[in-house]
Motif scaffolding. Structure first.
Motif, PDB file in Angstrom:
ATOM      1  N   ASP A   1       0.812  -1.219   0.000  1.00 21.24           N
ATOM      2  CA  ASP A   1       0.000   0.000   0.000  1.00 21.24           C
ATOM      3  C   ASP A   1       0.844   1.268   0.000  1.00 21.24           C
ATOM      4  O   ASP A   1       0.362   2.329  -0.385  1.00 21.24           O
ATOM      5  CB  ASP A   1      -0.936   0.031   1.217  1.00 21.24           C
ATOM      6  CG  ASP A   1      -2.028  -1.022   1.144  1.00 21.24           C
ATOM      7  OD1 ASP A   1      -2.371  -1.466   0.027  1.00 21.24           O
ATOM      8  OD2 ASP A   1      -2.533  -1.410   2.216  1.00 21.24           O
ATOM      9  N   SER A   2       2.083   1.172   0.447  1.00 21.99           N
ATOM     10  CA  SER A   2       2.941   2.360   0.512  1.00 21.99           C
ATOM     11  C   SER A   2       4.119   2.270  -0.459  1.00 21.99           C
ATOM     12  O   SER A   2       5.084   3.026  -0.345  1.00 21.99           O
ATOM     13  CB  SER A   2       3.437   2.580   1.940  1.00 21.99           C
ATOM     14  OG  SER A   2       4.127   1.435   2.402  1.00 21.99           O
ATOM     15  N   LYS A   3       4.036   1.359  -1.435  1.00 24.53           N
ATOM     16  CA  LYS A   3       5.112   1.225  -2.426  1.00 24.53           C
ATOM     17  C   LYS A   3       5.333   2.560  -3.128  1.00 24.53           C
ATOM     18  O   LYS A   3       4.387   3.296  -3.371  1.00 24.53           O
ATOM     19  CB  LYS A   3       4.767   0.144  -3.442  1.00 24.53           C
ATOM     20  CG  LYS A   3       5.933  -0.188  -4.364  1.00 24.53           C
ATOM     21  CD  LYS A   3       5.649  -1.457  -5.147  1.00 24.53           C
ATOM     22  CE  LYS A   3       6.806  -1.843  -6.038  1.00 24.53           C
ATOM     23  NZ  LYS A   3       7.952  -2.370  -5.318  1.00 24.53           N
TER      24      LYS A   3
ATOM     25  N   LYS B   1       6.916   7.545   4.636  1.00 22.72           N
ATOM     26  CA  LYS B   1       5.789   7.100   5.457  1.00 22.72           C
ATOM     27  C   LYS B   1       6.376   6.502   6.732  1.00 22.72           C
ATOM     28  O   LYS B   1       7.266   5.663   6.673  1.00 22.72           O
ATOM     29  CB  LYS B   1       4.976   6.050   4.722  1.00 22.72           C
ATOM     30  CG  LYS B   1       4.434   6.526   3.395  1.00 22.72           C
ATOM     31  CD  LYS B   1       2.947   6.479   3.378  1.00 22.72           C
ATOM     32  CE  LYS B   1       2.389   6.834   2.032  1.00 22.72           C
ATOM     33  NZ  LYS B   1       2.091   8.199   1.823  1.00 22.72           N
ATOM     34  N   VAL B   2       5.873   6.963   7.861  1.00 26.04           N
ATOM     35  CA  VAL B   2       6.319   6.422   9.145  1.00 26.04           C
ATOM     36  C   VAL B   2       5.187   5.555   9.683  1.00 26.04           C
ATOM     37  O   VAL B   2       4.073   6.034   9.894  1.00 26.04           O
ATOM     38  CB  VAL B   2       6.698   7.532  10.141  1.00 26.04           C
ATOM     39  CG1 VAL B   2       7.153   6.913  11.463  1.00 26.04           C
ATOM     40  CG2 VAL B   2       7.800   8.412   9.553  1.00 26.04           C
ATOM     41  N   LEU B   3       5.495   4.277   9.848  1.00 24.51           N
ATOM     42  CA  LEU B   3       4.525   3.300  10.320  1.00 24.51           C
ATOM     43  C   LEU B   3       4.965   2.808  11.692  1.00 24.51           C
ATOM     44  O   LEU B   3       6.120   2.420  11.864  1.00 24.51           O
ATOM     45  CB  LEU B   3       4.457   2.108   9.365  1.00 24.51           C
ATOM     46  CG  LEU B   3       4.319   2.420   7.874  1.00 24.51           C
ATOM     47  CD1 LEU B   3       4.397   1.144   7.042  1.00 24.51           C
ATOM     48  CD2 LEU B   3       3.027   3.163   7.598  1.00 24.51           C
TER      49      LEU B   3
ATOM     50  N   LEU C   1       9.709   4.178   7.107  1.00 22.37           N
ATOM     51  CA  LEU C   1      10.371   3.958   8.386  1.00 22.37           C
ATOM     52  C   LEU C   1       9.355   3.172   9.211  1.00 22.37           C
ATOM     53  O   LEU C   1       8.252   3.664   9.457  1.00 22.37           O
ATOM     54  CB  LEU C   1      10.730   5.266   9.080  1.00 22.37           C
ATOM     55  CG  LEU C   1      11.530   5.117  10.372  1.00 22.37           C
ATOM     56  CD1 LEU C   1      12.385   6.350  10.620  1.00 22.37           C
ATOM     57  CD2 LEU C   1      10.674   4.833  11.579  1.00 22.37           C
ATOM     58  N   ILE C   2       9.709   1.946   9.568  1.00 23.14           N
ATOM     59  CA  ILE C   2       8.801   1.100  10.332  1.00 23.14           C
ATOM     60  C   ILE C   2       9.334   0.999  11.756  1.00 23.14           C
ATOM     61  O   ILE C   2      10.387   0.415  12.000  1.00 23.14           O
ATOM     62  CB  ILE C   2       8.660  -0.292   9.702  1.00 23.14           C
ATOM     63  CG1 ILE C   2       8.210  -0.174   8.233  1.00 23.14           C
ATOM     64  CG2 ILE C   2       7.662  -1.130  10.514  1.00 23.14           C
ATOM     65  CD1 ILE C   2       8.213  -1.488   7.464  1.00 23.14           C
TER      66      ILE C   2
ATOM     67  N   ASN D   1       1.383  12.271  12.525  1.00 24.34           N
ATOM     68  CA  ASN D   1       2.296  12.145  11.391  1.00 24.34           C
ATOM     69  C   ASN D   1       2.743  10.716  11.147  1.00 24.34           C
ATOM     70  O   ASN D   1       3.448  10.451  10.180  1.00 24.34           O
ATOM     71  CB  ASN D   1       3.537  13.028  11.586  1.00 24.34           C
ATOM     72  CG  ASN D   1       3.184  14.493  11.612  1.00 24.34           C
ATOM     73  OD1 ASN D   1       2.391  14.969  10.798  1.00 24.34           O
ATOM     74  ND2 ASN D   1       3.734  15.219  12.558  1.00 24.34           N
ATOM     75  N   VAL D   2       2.384   9.799  12.042  1.00 29.56           N
ATOM     76  CA  VAL D   2       2.698   8.392  11.853  1.00 29.56           C
ATOM     77  C   VAL D   2       1.391   7.624  11.722  1.00 29.56           C
ATOM     78  O   VAL D   2       0.355   8.057  12.220  1.00 29.56           O
ATOM     79  CB  VAL D   2       3.537   7.793  13.008  1.00 29.56           C
ATOM     80  CG1 VAL D   2       4.813   8.566  13.234  1.00 29.56           C
ATOM     81  CG2 VAL D   2       2.745   7.699  14.286  1.00 29.56           C
TER      82      VAL D   2
END
Length: 165
Positions: free
Chosen positions: A40-42, A77-79, A47-48, A100-101
């Motif tokens: 979904d974030s390709k 994208k911060v997950l 940053l996980i 923001n995450v």
């Protein structure tokens, strides 16, 4: 590499990932109960941030720190992944002002935990870790925190994000 929780060794399920690996896909739940996958974030750097529970001190601090950093990063994208229920994650984010995450729940299947080798067998929690996955799904940074109650290396993770494409 051995991981401990409060000084006691724990067993991690799944295969630990290494820099250069293609990140494995996973299915977790967003706060609205919709499924979220890595795909979904390709096209973005990810940053996980992996935490046992957002309701604990170090996890709270880790999530807040990466929330602050996320505001300064472009096309990242911060997950934050934990086994907290999506409802608890949403409540915590609202109370903490974290926006923001994206908090994601691995409670249902431990899909992320086994894909990235962070599921703690004895506790059904995730070990503290940080991963950076570039826009092509290649893992460019890995930190499995040896003691689950310790903080990760925030600066190294942020530098890895900035270096990823």
């Amino acid at each position: 590499m051995g991981v401990t929780f409060k000084g006691q060794p724990v067993t991690l399920a799944g295969q630990q990932v290494k820099v250069g690996d293609v990140a494995k896909d996973f299915k977790v739940l967003a706060n609205n109960m919709s499924e979220v996958t890595l795909a979904d974030s390709k096209g973005s750097v990810r940053l996980i941030s992996v935490v046992p529970s957002v309701d604990t001190g170090v996890c709270d601090a880790q999530t807040r720190r990466f929330n602050e950093e996320a505001a300064k990063l472009d096309n990242v994208k911060v997950l934050t992944v934990s086994v907290d229920l999506p409802f608890a994650q949403a409540r915590w984010c609202g109370a903490a002002g974290v926006d923001n995450v994206q908090t994601l729940s691995d409670h249902r299947d431990l899909s992320f935990g086994t894909a990235f080798g962070v599921a703690i067998n004895e506790l059904r929690l995730l070990a503290r870790a940080v991963f950076v996955v570039d826009s092509s799904d290649v893992v460019t940074y890995v930190e499995y925190v040896n003691e689950v109650t310790d903080h990760p290396n925030y600066e190294a993770a942020i530098e890895a994000v900035k270096a990823a494409k």
